[in-house]
Structure formats: C-alpha cells, structure tokens
Design an enzyme around this catalytic site. Structure first.
Site, PDB file in Angstrom:
ATOM      1  N   LYS A 244       0.838  -1.186   0.000  1.00  0.00           N
ATOM      2  CA  LYS A 244       0.000   0.000   0.000  1.00  0.00           C
ATOM      3  C   LYS A 244       0.880   1.246   0.000  1.00  0.00           C
ATOM      4  O   LYS A 244       2.034   1.144   0.401  1.00  0.00           O
ATOM      5  CB  LYS A 244      -0.931   0.001   1.211  1.00  0.00           C
ATOM      6  N   GLY A 277      -2.791 -10.480   7.717  1.00  0.00           N
ATOM      7  CA  GLY A 277      -1.853 -11.540   8.112  1.00  0.00           C
ATOM      8  C   GLY A 277      -1.716 -11.652   9.616  1.00  0.00           C
ATOM      9  O   GLY A 277      -0.980 -12.500  10.114  1.00  0.00           O
ATOM     10  N   ASP A 331      -4.587   5.837   5.481  1.00  0.00           N
ATOM     11  CA  ASP A 331      -3.487   5.016   6.006  1.00  0.00           C
ATOM     12  C   ASP A 331      -4.002   3.783   6.761  1.00  0.00           C
ATOM     13  O   ASP A 331      -3.413   2.708   6.677  1.00  0.00           O
ATOM     14  CB  ASP A 331      -2.617   5.881   6.938  1.00  0.00           C
ATOM     15  N   HIS A 336      -6.843  -1.276   6.516  1.00  0.00           N
ATOM     16  CA  HIS A 336      -6.751  -2.236   7.626  1.00  0.00           C
ATOM     17  C   HIS A 336      -8.105  -2.435   8.324  1.00  0.00           C
ATOM     18  O   HIS A 336      -8.574  -3.562   8.488  1.00  0.00           O
ATOM     19  CB  HIS A 336      -5.722  -1.778   8.665  1.00  0.00           C
ATOM     20  N   LYS A 429     -12.333   3.740  14.768  1.00  0.00           N
ATOM     21  CA  LYS A 429     -11.556   4.820  15.382  1.00  0.00           C
ATOM     22  C   LYS A 429     -10.092   4.504  15.120  1.00  0.00           C
ATOM     23  O   LYS A 429      -9.651   3.375  15.377  1.00  0.00           O
ATOM     24  CB  LYS A 429     -11.863   4.816  16.884  1.00  0.00           C
TER      25      LYS A 429
END
Ligand code: NDP
Ligand code: BG6
Length: 588
Positions: A244, A277, A331, A336, A429
C-alpha cells in the site's frame, strides 16, 4: 481450486493441536509438504562468534565487531567468505531437478525491507517453511555488495521462536542465500542483469519468481514494467507483491490497477494488507464459523454495535512526508480497519477458497451505506510538555507543511445495508499519538430483555451487557465480558471475563503478519490479499468523504499527544447510543 481451512505456518515445529492446511501443495508450511527439509551442510569455517544473545533471549548477528575482529570491514569480509562457501554448497545442493523460488525485494535498502521483509523471510527459513531451493535478491539503486547486503540484513535478524537452537548456523545459511543487484527501477537493463544473476542460481530448473515492491508508489509501474519484461520467469510463475498505498482515491487506484494490468494479470498481483496476516484477524473466521455459540448471534438481532479500534502511542515520526499526503483515513481506515470489518460482517462463504471469501467480502463492502461527513470526526495531535518531556505536534515534523489539515485521528460510524446488519453501527476509530498502542475489535451485545437482575446491575446497562473483545495486538487475547455472581452469601454481581489470553494458552510465539503473507504469496494462496474489485469497493466508500473533507478544508479537532483523542469522537458514538469500549479503563 477448492481448499479447506489451513494455516500457512503449519510448519514441522507447529504444535500438534493446531489445525492444518490441506489446500494445494502450497498450503502448510511449504517445506514440509513439497520440499522435505534436508540438513544443510555447514562449512567448517563457520564461526558463531559474530552472533550474540540479546537481552530477551533472542539471538542476533551482531553489527559490532566481536573482540577479535577489529573492524566492521573485517566482519563483512568474514561474512562474505562464509557465505561464499555456503554458495558453493547451495549450488552443489541444487543438482536435483526441483523448482526454485527467487524472491526479489525491490527497494531492498528501505525501511520496510529491513524492518519486516528480510526478518520475515529469515523467520520462514528458520522454521523450515521456505522451499528447498530459494534465493533472496535485494534490488535497489543504492550501491551495495552482496556482503554489505548481508551485513545490513543481519542487523535485524533475530531468532524469535526457538531462542537457542542452531540460530547462528541458520542465520549464516540464510545469509548465504541472499544476494544484491544495484539498478534503477525504470531500467530494463538493470532488471535484465538481475535476470542473468537469477538464472545463475536457478541452474536450469523451473524458476518461480516473486517480486516484492517495497518502494514508493510513484515508481511501482516502472518497476513492474521492467520486472515483467526483463526479469519474469520463462518457465515458472511470476508474482508481484504490491505494498500500500494502492492509490489515494477511486480514480488513482483504478489507474494503478489498469497500469499494473498492462504487465500482469490479476492472479499475479498480490496486494498486501498486513493486517490480514495478523493472527487474530485470521482467526476471526475460525472463531465465528467453527463455534456454534457465535454464528447464531452474529446479526442485528443480538449485536448492538461493533467497534474497530486502532491506536498508536507515537506520532508520524520519520514518515510525516508520506503521511501528510494520505492521512489516517487512507493510512488505516480505508484498508486495515475496513478489511477487518468485511471479514467480520461477511456471510458464510461457500468454501474457504480465496475467491469464495473475497466474493463475500466484496458484497459487504458494496452494501455499505455511503459515508456522511456528519458521521465522521477528524483530529490532529498537538504538542505539549509534561513532566519535563516535550511531545511534538504533528505539524512540528519538518516534513509536514505548516498549517497542514491532514487528520492523524478519525472516527466514523458506518452502516451495512443488508438484512443481517441493518441499523447496527459499525464504529471505527484510528489515531496516532494517542495514549496506548492497540488494535481491537469490540462486539457489544444487546441488553437482556426483561433482565431479572436489572436492579443488581447498576444504572449503566450498556456497561453490563456482554462484550466480546478480540485484541489483535498487543498481547493477543479474546475475552468475553459476562455478568457473574460474586461468590458469597449475598446476591452481588460483577463483570468478569472469560479470557483466552494467548501468551498463557499457547507457548509458541505468534508469527509476524509478513511471514504468513510471504508464505501465502509463495504458495499462491490469495485469500489474504486484496482483489481489485474489493479495492474498488473500499475506495468507493471513502473517496466521496475524503474529497468533501479536502474541498471543505475541514479543520481537525486538536488533541493532546498521548491523550484519548478528540472529544467529538465520544459525541459521535453517543449519537448512536454507543460508548467506546476502550475509553473506560476500569472495564476494559
Ligand atoms: P522507503 O522510503 O524506505 O523506500 C524504499 C526504497 O525505495 C529506498 O530505500 C530507496 O532505495 C527507494 N526510494 C525511496 N524514495 C525513492 C524515490 N523517490 N525514487 C526512487 N526510489 C526511491 O520506503 P519504505 O521501505 O518505508 O516503504 C516501502 C513501501 O511500503 C512504500 O510503498 C510504503 O508506503 C509501504 N509501507 C511501508 C511501511 C513501513 O513501515 N515502512 C508500512 C506499510 C507500507 P534506493 O535509493 O536504494 O533505490
Ligand atoms: C501501516 C501504516 O500500514 O500500518 C502505519 O502505514 C502504521 O502508519 C502501521 O503505523 C501499523 O502497523 P502495525 O502492524 O505496527 O500495527
């Protein structure tokens, strides 16, 4: 290609109670299935004196010359001579006709390569999880010899699993498989030279090649073009791991995918999201689909809200330049946290095959209600001095433009418009420079209807309903908060945890996410990598919001470095009758 549940690190050393992968040959620890480990002959001249035991019991090759080696140069020469003789052994060893795997780390001189990729490759080697015939190449513009690369790599290697057994030997053997080629990222010539070097090690075998793009995104395409035209395998597979960020928004992400696909087909592209992962993220499906008690509760009928919390107790130190162009939403949230949400909320897949799982994840992402600005809070950390220690503001970072509005914190309320999740707030959050480092999933269940013990539970019923916490890091754990009778003659209730604390339950150390993902990429397992339609759906959710934030120049709420973050994050949660599970120290 059907597959059953499996673990990429089911290596020979895994505990017998762990479940095993039975997917194609690739699954399980590769070595244990298709490449039986063979003792590596150790040249007599190998000495273990440049290996040290660190304070935590791990063993590392030292960068400091040991007593009888007077300089770093001598240490390098020694490593070179050791590894040169190992190379002879490697060549001798590969006369048998078996496939080879060459792993080229493009951007080998960089932070990620040093910090994560080489250590993960070593850990896999240490656990006998790499194929018998493998070679690791570093490729970057920096001028380095093979020996210098080995010294660089050796500085970050540790034997994290079995702290003493053969660690020094294993390191030297591993370093003997590592080589370097210096070249430009847009140079066909550089990659053709790499190709020639790779062939020397492949000695005519079927050659499989994995390129790990550990470079800034603006040079991804140049590197892919050169790797694919000048250094792809002639007779085996060629795969590319892409780090990324995959673009900044829908348009740039689509352009990146389009450009990558000029040189690669989708199956060759392994878009890494290292959170997939992580052990507890991988365990999410196991927990839900193999325990009868959870799956029936996994819906709006029993779940009041779900929270995905990421926090770091340090700022953007050193990465401000990169970060300012992205911000916390791109980010952390868009990738994620959203990936975890998709795994959490998906319907039962037809099988554990990568395509079946990714199909279900895409459905969740495409069912999400468009994100409203009102449902988002942004913040940025400010500096302060406490107890004589000065904590910097985000904008104190010299690589960050003065007056930057880039959020270092964001909270959002998301909703999934489907029958299972209609109306359930999924709160996210994510923040830097907060009070603690953690990543967790919190599932708050509904109140017990007509609860007989209502009067014993105290006034805050939200705090006395069941909560399942999956602590991804640190100190991995899964615990369920229940109400329980305090032993004694009176009827007093308290909140207690049914606690699966990994460190207490499992003696084996948890592998780093990069180990699992590298092993999967080598094995051709795509389950934990992001497919292009998943990526499109993830950007489709966040792009309008990001544009609005930027166009309206929304000012982030400032919060103190080391604090809990912006107060408005609480207001957002209250709007949906939610309390953040991590904000109540007493009940964490
Ligand atoms: P670096 O900035 O350290 O870059 C890696 C290497 O690329 C450098 O050593 C340098 O090698 C080369 N390079 C750097 N900038 C340029 C440039 N402008 N033009 C050409 N080459 C350049 O990156 P990281 O190692 O930190 O990250 C690699 C990738 O992984 C990036 O895409 C990053 O976003 C991603 N990532 C990084 C994480 C981290 O923790 N570091 C975490 C998650 C993702 P040389 O000069 O020798 O050619
Ligand atoms: C990366 C982000 O993807 O994940 C970083 O770019 C962040 O900003 C990192 O620090 C967190 O990863 P981990 O595994 O340390 O939680």
């Amino acid at each position: 290609m059907a597959s059953t549940i499996s673990s990429s690190l089911n290596c020979p050393t895994s505990s017998s109670s762990s479940y095993s992968r039975t997917t194609p040959a690739s699954r399980s620890c590769l070595h244990s299935l298709s490449f039986p480990p063979k003792p590596f002959p150790l040249p007599k001249k190998i000495s273990l004196r440049n290996v040290v035991n660190t304070h935590d019991g791990a063993v590392a090759a030292t960068a400091t010359p040991p007593e009888n080696v007077s300089s770093l140069e001598e240490l390098k020469d020694e490593l070179l001579s050791i590894t040169a003789s190992l190379e002879e052994d490697v060549r001798f060893d590969i006369k048998e006709k078996e496939d080879t795997v060459s792993i080229t780390v493009v951007g080998a001189s960089g932070d990620l390569a040093k910090k994560k990729i080489f250590p993960a490759l070593f850990a896999l080697y240490y656990e006998d999880c790499l194929p018998k015939h493998f070679t690791v190449f570093g490729y970057a513009r920096s001028k380095m010899t093979d020996a210098e690369l080995r010294v660089m790599i050796s500085r970050t290697l540790t034997c994290r699993i079995d702290k003493s057994e053969n660690c020094g030997e294993k390191m030297e053997q591993f370093l003997g498989r590592c080589f370097y080629h210096s070249g430009q990222y847009d140079s066909d010539e550089g990659f053709a030279e790499l190709d020639t070097k790779l062939k020397v090690h492949e000695v005519g075998r079927v050659s499989n090649r994995l390129f790990y793009l550990s470079i800034p995104p603006n040079i991804f395409i140049d590197a892919v073009r050169c790797a694919s035209t000048s250094a792809s395998s002639a007779n085996g597979w060629t795969r590319v791991i892409v780090e990324k960020p995959f673009g900044r928004d829908s348009e740039s992400s689509a352009a990146l995918t389009r450009d990558l696909k000029q040189y690669l087909v989708e199956d060759q592209i392994f878009r890494i999201d290292h959170y997939l992962g992580k052990e507890l993220v991988e365990n999410l499906s196991v927990l839900r689909f193999s325990n009868l008690i959870f799956e029936p509760l996994w819906s709006r009928q029993y779940i009041r809200n779900v929270q995905f919390i990421f926090s770091e107790n340090f700022g953007t130190e050193g990465r401000g330049g990169y970060f300012d162009n992205y911000g916390i939403i791109r980010d952390i949230m868009q990738n994620h946290l959203l990936q975890i949400l998709a795994l959490f909320a998906m319907e039962t897949p037809v099988s554990l095959d990568a395509e079946d799982i990714r199909n279900e994840k895409v459905k969740v992402l495409r069912s999400m209600k468009p994100l409203q600005l009102d449902d988002v809070v942004v913040g940025q950390y400010k500096g302060h001095t406490e107890g004589g220690v000065t904590y910097p503001a985000y904008t104190d970072d010299k690589t960050v433009p003065k007056g930057s509005l880039t959020p270092t914190f964001a909270a959002a309320a998301l909703f999934i418009n489907n029958a299972r999740w209609d109306g359930v707030p999924f709160l996210m959050k994510a923040g830097k420079a907060l009070g603690s480092k953690r990543a967790e999933i919190r599932v708050q269940f509904r109140h017990v209807p007509g609860n007989l013990f209502k009067t014993k539970l105290g006034p805050d019923h939200d705090r006395s309903t069941n909560e399942l916490v999956i602590r991804v890091q640190p100190d991995e754990a899964i615990y369920l908060k229940i109400n329980n009778k305090v032993p004694g003659l009176s009827m007093r209730l308290d909140r207690s945890n049914l606690n699966l604390h990994y460190a207490a339950r499992y003696s084996k150390e948890i592998p780093d996410a990069y180990e699992r993902l590298l092993l999967d990429a080598i094995g051709g397992e795509r389950r934990l990598f992001i497919r292009s339609d998943e990526l499109d759906a993830a950007w489709a959710l966040f792009t309008p919001l990001l544009k609005e934030l930027e166009e309206k120049k929304v000012e982030p709420e400032l919060y103190l470095y080391g604090s809990e973050g912006p107060v408005k994050a609480h207001h957002l949660a209250y709007r949906y009758k939610v309390q953040w599970g991590d904000s109540d120290n007493e009940h964490r």
